[in-house]
Write a protein that holds these residues in place. Structure first.
Motif, PDB file in Angstrom:
ATOM      1  N   LEU A  67      34.856  48.640  28.448  1.00 39.28           N
ATOM      2  CA  LEU A  67      36.299  48.408  28.421  1.00 39.28           C
ATOM      3  C   LEU A  67      36.626  47.068  29.076  1.00 39.28           C
ATOM      4  O   LEU A  67      35.879  46.598  29.946  1.00 39.28           O
ATOM      5  CB  LEU A  67      37.014  49.532  29.177  1.00 39.28           C
ATOM      6  N   ASN A  68      37.730  46.485  28.702  1.00 39.33           N
ATOM      7  CA  ASN A  68      38.177  45.234  29.321  1.00 39.33           C
ATOM      8  C   ASN A  68      38.364  45.429  30.828  1.00 39.33           C
ATOM      9  O   ASN A  68      38.914  46.430  31.268  1.00 39.33           O
ATOM     10  CB  ASN A  68      39.525  44.799  28.722  1.00 39.33           C
ATOM     11  N   HIS A  69      37.917  44.458  31.587  1.00 42.15           N
ATOM     12  CA  HIS A  69      38.128  44.418  33.045  1.00 42.15           C
ATOM     13  C   HIS A  69      37.807  45.744  33.726  1.00 42.15           C
ATOM     14  O   HIS A  69      38.627  46.319  34.437  1.00 42.15           O
ATOM     15  CB  HIS A  69      39.560  43.978  33.349  1.00 42.15           C
ATOM     16  N   SER A  70      36.597  46.231  33.480  1.00 48.65           N
ATOM     17  CA  SER A  70      36.211  47.535  34.015  1.00 48.65           C
ATOM     18  C   SER A  70      35.024  47.465  34.977  1.00 48.65           C
ATOM     19  O   SER A  70      34.745  48.421  35.685  1.00 48.65           O
ATOM     20  CB  SER A  70      35.863  48.478  32.860  1.00 48.65           C
ATOM     21  N   LEU A  71      34.331  46.334  35.035  1.00 51.27           N
ATOM     22  CA  LEU A  71      33.098  46.263  35.831  1.00 51.27           C
ATOM     23  C   LEU A  71      33.317  45.484  37.130  1.00 51.27           C
ATOM     24  O   LEU A  71      34.019  44.476  37.149  1.00 51.27           O
ATOM     25  CB  LEU A  71      31.979  45.605  35.020  1.00 51.27           C
ATOM     26  N   ASP A  72      32.689  45.963  38.217  1.00 50.34           N
ATOM     27  CA  ASP A  72      32.807  45.290  39.517  1.00 50.34           C
ATOM     28  C   ASP A  72      31.741  44.215  39.693  1.00 50.34           C
ATOM     29  O   ASP A  72      31.996  43.159  40.260  1.00 50.34           O
ATOM     30  CB  ASP A  72      32.677  46.319  40.644  1.00 50.34           C
TER      31      ASP A  72
END
Ligand code: ZN
Length: 268
Positions: A146-151
């Motif tokens: 998903l967009n902008h989901s990973l740290d």
């Protein structure tokens, strides 16, 4: 909660029984050995020699003997230094046969860890380490997230796609990029080539804000033929050896090699 998205339409994937499905009806079955194949157009996946089965087996044997744990531990320390909060989503991009991913999972067992590689063979091997990681066959040019989901995204010795890093990382997300310096494994290059080509590193700098960048230089001593050959086989150099140089391998009993890498932490 995982952050997987359909590689076709980027809608969230939801696990239903032994499959993952998106709202548009695209469906991906979980393989028997517990990985998920999210690669579209698998025919287009190039099969470079570095990913051959022989290379993967050599890599696993070599890495599990701990020779490269100094690299793994540096990556772990980077994540510890910059992490904020709990239950992070961490992707190991181009994870190969999964040794480093599994190492991350052991330390960060409260987080959600993903290991992604384009090679089905590699991911199938990775599932033998642990089933406690989301093992994914996928394309780094079309990440199934998903967009902008990973740290955090870790990328060790692998090609990355900057647009996809930007799309999938959170606004406060970090990339830990590990690349080889010209002197990395210089002893192996000296063994195999008559003349060593020195590559510039300007092409591997990413276009993000650099938070920290340092070189890690370390000499490792291998005192047996099996491990030395495995190290050779996990590098592309082994596959470029000329006939007249093959005798070098017959007498190889030990090897001292230089790890010389750059670890760069980027911020999105
Ligand atoms: Zn879909």
């Amino acid at each position: 909660m995982h952050k997987l998205a359909c590689p076709k339409c980027h809608e969230p994937l939801i696990q239903i029984g032994n499959s993952y499905k998106c709202v548009k009806g695209h469906c991906y079955d979980i393989a028997k050995s517990k990985y998920l194949n999210l690669l579209l157009n698998p025919d287009k996946a190039t099969n470079n020699p570095g990913d051959s089965k022989e290379s993967l087996i050599a890599r696993k044997a070599y890495l599990t003997n701990g020779y490269y744990d100094i690299i793994l531990n540096n990556v772990i320390d980077c994540i510890k230094r910059y992490r904020k909060g709990n239950k992070l989503n961490i992707l190991d991009l181009g994870c190969g046969e999964g040794y480093y991913t599994c190492g991350l999972n052991k330390v960060f067992n409260q987080d959600t860890i993903y290991g992604l590689d384009i090679s089905k063979e590699a991911i199938n091997m990775a599932t033998k380490y642990t089933k406690d990681v989301y093992w994914l066959v996928g394309n780094s040019k079309n990440l199934p997230f998903l967009n902008h989901s990973l740290d955090f995204i870790t990328a060790l010795f692998t090609v990355v796609n900057q647009d996809e890093l930007k799309r999938t990382l959170k606004n406060e997300g970090y990339i830990i990029h590990v690349t080889a310096n010209p002197n990395h494994l210089i002893e192996i290059k000296e063994l195999i080539y008559d003349k060593i080509k020195v590559k510039s590193d300007k092409y591997i700098r990413l276009d993000f804000e650099t938070i920290e960048s340092y070189d890690l230089v370390h000499l490792i001593h291998i005192d047996n033929r099996e491990d030395a050959l495995n190290l050779l086989k996990m590098t592309p150099h082994y596959y470029h050896i000329k006939k007249e140089r093959r005798n070098v391998l017959d007498t190889l009993e030990k090897l001292s090699v230089t790890i010389d890498i750059k670890i760069t932490i980027y911020h999105i």
